[in-house]
Design an enzyme around this catalytic site. Structure first.
Site, PDB file in Angstrom:
ATOM      1  N   LYS A   1      73.759  87.746  17.515  1.00  0.00           N
ATOM      2  CA  LYS A   1      75.158  88.192  17.602  1.00  0.00           C
ATOM      3  C   LYS A   1      75.239  89.290  18.640  1.00  0.00           C
ATOM      4  O   LYS A   1      74.258  90.003  18.856  1.00  0.00           O
ATOM      5  CB  LYS A   1      75.629  88.740  16.250  1.00  0.00           C
ATOM      6  CG  LYS A   1      77.134  88.743  16.097  1.00  0.00           C
ATOM      7  CD  LYS A   1      77.646  87.404  15.621  1.00  0.00           C
ATOM      8  CE  LYS A   1      79.144  87.278  15.821  1.00  0.00           C
ATOM      9  NZ  LYS A   1      79.675  86.058  15.166  1.00  0.00           N
TER      10      LYS A   1
ATOM     11  N   ASP B   1      83.770  85.004  19.587  1.00  0.00           N
ATOM     12  CA  ASP B   1      84.125  85.599  18.295  1.00  0.00           C
ATOM     13  C   ASP B   1      85.424  86.368  18.585  1.00  0.00           C
ATOM     14  O   ASP B   1      86.123  86.012  19.551  1.00  0.00           O
ATOM     15  CB  ASP B   1      82.985  86.526  17.794  1.00  0.00           C
ATOM     16  CG  ASP B   1      83.138  86.911  16.320  1.00  0.00           C
ATOM     17  OD1 ASP B   1      82.703  86.143  15.461  1.00  0.00           O
ATOM     18  OD2 ASP B   1      83.726  87.980  16.027  1.00  0.00           O
TER      19      ASP B   1
HETATM   20  P1  NDP Z   1      90.473  85.872  17.695  1.00  0.00           P
HETATM   21  O1  NDP Z   1      90.207  87.018  18.585  1.00  0.00           O
HETATM   22  O2  NDP Z   1      90.863  84.562  18.256  1.00  0.00           O
HETATM   23  O3  NDP Z   1      91.613  86.269  16.640  1.00  0.00           O
HETATM   24  C1  NDP Z   1      91.464  87.359  15.797  1.00  0.00           C
HETATM   25  C2  NDP Z   1      92.739  87.531  14.978  1.00  0.00           C
HETATM   26  O4  NDP Z   1      92.517  88.506  13.972  1.00  0.00           O
HETATM   27  C3  NDP Z   1      93.906  88.027  15.809  1.00  0.00           C
HETATM   28  O5  NDP Z   1      95.106  87.572  15.241  1.00  0.00           O
HETATM   29  C4  NDP Z   1      93.775  89.536  15.670  1.00  0.00           C
HETATM   30  O6  NDP Z   1      94.987  90.225  15.860  1.00  0.00           O
HETATM   31  C5  NDP Z   1      93.301  89.673  14.250  1.00  0.00           C
HETATM   32  N1  NDP Z   1      92.423  90.843  14.124  1.00  0.00           N
HETATM   33  C6  NDP Z   1      91.288  91.068  14.775  1.00  0.00           C
HETATM   34  N2  NDP Z   1      90.761  92.244  14.457  1.00  0.00           N
HETATM   35  C7  NDP Z   1      91.592  92.787  13.592  1.00  0.00           C
HETATM   36  C8  NDP Z   1      91.575  94.004  12.908  1.00  0.00           C
HETATM   37  N3  NDP Z   1      90.598  94.917  13.041  1.00  0.00           N
HETATM   38  N4  NDP Z   1      92.585  94.236  12.071  1.00  0.00           N
HETATM   39  C9  NDP Z   1      93.554  93.342  11.937  1.00  0.00           C
HETATM   40  N5  NDP Z   1      93.629  92.162  12.570  1.00  0.00           N
HETATM   41  C10 NDP Z   1      92.651  91.886  13.380  1.00  0.00           C
HETATM   42  O7  NDP Z   1      89.166  85.738  16.781  1.00  0.00           O
HETATM   43  P2  NDP Z   1      88.667  84.477  15.925  1.00  0.00           P
HETATM   44  O8  NDP Z   1      89.823  83.747  15.360  1.00  0.00           O
HETATM   45  O9  NDP Z   1      87.660  83.772  16.718  1.00  0.00           O
HETATM   46  O10 NDP Z   1      87.880  85.229  14.752  1.00  0.00           O
HETATM   47  C11 NDP Z   1      88.482  85.574  13.514  1.00  0.00           C
HETATM   48  C12 NDP Z   1      87.425  85.787  12.463  1.00  0.00           C
HETATM   49  O11 NDP Z   1      86.685  84.572  12.280  1.00  0.00           O
HETATM   50  C13 NDP Z   1      86.367  86.845  12.783  1.00  0.00           C
HETATM   51  O12 NDP Z   1      85.955  87.449  11.574  1.00  0.00           O
HETATM   52  C14 NDP Z   1      85.214  86.027  13.342  1.00  0.00           C
HETATM   53  O13 NDP Z   1      83.988  86.699  13.189  1.00  0.00           O
HETATM   54  C15 NDP Z   1      85.299  84.812  12.454  1.00  0.00           C
HETATM   55  N6  NDP Z   1      84.680  83.585  12.962  1.00  0.00           N
HETATM   56  C16 NDP Z   1      85.008  83.053  14.172  1.00  0.00           C
HETATM   57  C17 NDP Z   1      84.456  81.868  14.597  1.00  0.00           C
HETATM   58  C18 NDP Z   1      84.860  81.219  15.860  1.00  0.00           C
HETATM   59  O14 NDP Z   1      84.374  80.105  16.104  1.00  0.00           O
HETATM   60  N7  NDP Z   1      85.712  81.796  16.675  1.00  0.00           N
HETATM   61  C19 NDP Z   1      83.428  81.194  13.790  1.00  0.00           C
HETATM   62  C20 NDP Z   1      83.183  81.783  12.503  1.00  0.00           C
HETATM   63  C21 NDP Z   1      83.790  82.947  12.135  1.00  0.00           C
HETATM   64  P3  NDP Z   1      95.375  90.814  17.315  1.00  0.00           P
HETATM   65  O15 NDP Z   1      95.867  89.652  18.113  1.00  0.00           O
HETATM   66  O16 NDP Z   1      96.397  91.844  17.035  1.00  0.00           O
HETATM   67  O17 NDP Z   1      94.107  91.402  17.850  1.00  0.00           O
HETATM   68  O1  2IT Z   2      80.710  83.823  13.427  1.00  0.00           O
HETATM   69  C1  2IT Z   2      80.447  82.747  14.005  1.00  0.00           C
HETATM   70  O2  2IT Z   2      79.822  81.852  13.443  1.00  0.00           O
HETATM   71  C2  2IT Z   2      80.943  82.558  15.373  1.00  0.00           C
HETATM   72  N1  2IT Z   2      81.609  83.454  15.904  1.00  0.00           N
HETATM   73  C3  2IT Z   2      80.612  81.309  16.129  1.00  0.00           C
HETATM   74  C4  2IT Z   2      79.224  81.378  16.703  1.00  0.00           C
HETATM   75  C5  2IT Z   2      78.844  80.245  17.607  1.00  0.00           C
HETATM   76  O3  2IT Z   2      77.743  80.358  18.161  1.00  0.00           O
HETATM   77  O4  2IT Z   2      79.579  79.273  17.773  1.00  0.00           O
END
Ligand code: NDP
Ligand code: 2IT
Length: 445
Positions: free
Chosen positions: A125, A165
């Site tokens: 990570k 992420d």
């Molecule tokens: P994005 O950056 O696409 O979206 C994040 C969203 O969450 C936005 O709406 C953002 O709001 C909000 N957000 C982020 N940080 C905060 C905070 N501190 N407080 C409140 N709202 C917040 O990220 P992802 O959708 O990719 O990731 C979302 C979650 O999913 C994370 O926990 C990530 O680790 C997890 N994840 C992601 C994966 C992936 O494939 N992308 C895989 C597995 C898990 P704003 O627009 O205002 O910043």
């Molecule tokens: O938390 C997660 O699993 C991710 N942000 C995706 C990691 C990846 O390598 O696709």
């Protein structure tokens, strides 16, 4: 003091102030007592202490020039946590809150998540305290180029494969890959996943985390002879995971009535207009409040925590860690919730998890429920190695099978070790045993 408690005390002393990391470790360790009782060889090999210590932690300077010509300096991180199952694999997070404790908690969770997928990926990570909000494309590009100028020497398709992420999506992965290719002088696109389709990205990777979450939650509900159809859902976040969770849930006949960003949430009792969310958040990078400009009947409420006071059947926290506290969990239960699906990493505090399980709420834990993203990243790596692409339907059907298998494995392990139907414990046990056995076989001390 038990072995588990004494190891945890040492980890606490050695990693004081890394609260998110200690929270993640505590939650996993709680599930492992019965496993260690049955497997004294893990205790003899001090496996818990070894698995909690990253193999390697890289911290670096990221200098870049902003639009005003001022030199900015951010901090970059990459933790290569555990390589027993395959190349280190996991996302990069760009958010001002990033520090070592966040990257370590995410890397620690990733060990078990990646093992659960059944695919050959170790855990890594990384990220930076860089804030992409309000930055121009050119600024983001310069930052990504500087970040990769240091990172490239530590990664590779058989070494360590980063992805997205929070704050890292298709745009950032493109800039990062461009700089990697420029420096290395090779077209080695298996070094990153979440790429654009034109240079080796996988169909369905963008959708995978959110879709996988819904496949998993639906499977969990089926154990109670229910489905997602007809359910009212609240989703926090409006980024990658939240958007595609909303899309699949809606396609399966559920109604999503609220979504949020870091400023507040939208409540639309008619059902969220997802095309508009995609335009506002994905394309225009605006605040979610702008939803009201075209949907004056909807409501906008400032503040993130309030979203969990809305009545719903299913809560899907898809934003960030510690989003659902004990207080929120109590409100959700009082309002008649039946299930929580963790799209984000560690979105429920440990107290909230305990309370929800106590109240017999179906809880789909992050390590299992959001594993569809990294699983599809592993499918992207496979396609890059083959220099061949599968269709959307092929990838999506593999993703669905993976999610159903993770559910079945977690449910079986939970039962086998006396936890009943507890997917939190089950997922921890399956992930741990797989990695523990690989570490034992490889010596690693
Ligand atoms: P994005 O950056 O696409 O979206 C994040 C969203 O969450 C936005 O709406 C953002 O709001 C909000 N957000 C982020 N940080 C905060 C905070 N501190 N407080 C409140 N709202 C917040 O990220 P992802 O959708 O990719 O990731 C979302 C979650 O999913 C994370 O926990 C990530 O680790 C997890 N994840 C992601 C994966 C992936 O494939 N992308 C895989 C597995 C898990 P704003 O627009 O205002 O910043
Ligand atoms: O938390 C997660 O699993 C991710 N942000 C995706 C990691 C990846 O390598 O696709």
């Amino acid at each position: 003091m038990s072995y588990v408690s004494s190891v945890f005390e040492r980890i606490k002393a050695r990693n004081a102030n890394e609260t998110e990391f200690l929270q993640a470790v505590e939650e996993v360790f709680k599930s492992l007592e019965p496993v260690l009782e049955r497997h004294p060889e893990y205790v003899e090999a001090n496996l818990l202490e070894r698995i909690a210590e990253p193999e390697r932690q890289i911290i670096f300077r990221v200098p870049w020039v902003d639009a005003q010509g001022i030199l900015q300096v951010n901090r970059g991180f990459r933790i290569q946590y555990n390589g027993a199952l395959g190349p280190y694999k996991g996302g990069l997070r760009f958010h001002p809150s990033v520090y070592i404790g966040i990257i370590k908690f995410l890397g620690f969770e990733q060990i078990f998540k990646n093992a659960l997928t059944g695919l050959p990926i170790g855990s890594g990570k990384g990220g930076s305290d860089f804030d992409p909000k309000g930055k121009s494309d050119a600024e983001v590009m310069r930052f990504c180029q500087s970040f990769m100028t240091e990172l490239y020497r530590h990664i590779g398709p058989d070494v360590d494969v980063p992805a997205g992420d929070i704050g890292v999506g298709g745009r950032e992965i493109g800039f990062l890959y461009g700089q990697y290719r420029r420096i290395k002088g090779v077209f080695e696109n298996g070094v990153l996943t979440g790429k654009g389709l034109s240079y080796g990205g996988s169909l369905a990777r963008t959708e995978a985390t959110g879709y996988g979450l819904i496949y998993f939650v639906d499977e969990m509900l089926k154990q109670n002879h229910q489905t997602i159809q007809g359910k009212t859902i609240i989703i926090s976040g409006s980024g990658n995971v939240a958007t595609y969770a909303c899309e699949k849930a809606t396609a399966l006949g559920a109604k999503v009535v609220a979504m949020s960003d870091s400023d507040g949430y939208i409540y639309d009792e008619k059902g969220i207009d997802l095309a508009l969310i995609k335009q506002l958040k994905g394309v225009e990078r605006k605040r979610i409040q702008a939803y009201l400009n075209t949907h004056p009947d909807a409501q906008y409420i400032e503040g993130l925590g309030n979203i969990w006071s809305l009545k719903c059947d299913i809560a899907l926290p898809c934003a960030t860690q510690n989003d659902i506290t004990l207080e929120h969990a109590k409100t959700l239960v009082d309002n008649g919730i039946i299930a929580v699906g963790e799209g984000a990493n560690m979105p429920c505090t440990n107290e909230a998890v305990r309370y929800l399980l106590e109240k017999n709420i179906r809880l789909a834990p992050a390590k299992a429920a959001n594993a569809g993203g990294v699983a599809t990243s592993a499918l992207e790596m496979i396609q890059n190695s083959m220099r061949y692409s599968w269709t959307f339907e092929e990838v999506d059907s593999k993703l669905k099978n993976i999610m159903i298998t993770i559910h079945a494995n977690a449910a079986a392990a939970s039962k086998e070790y006396g936890f009943g139907y507890n997917l939190v414990a089950g997922a921890n046990i399956v992930g741990f045993k797989k990695v523990a056995d690989a570490m034992m076989a490889q010596g690693d001390y």
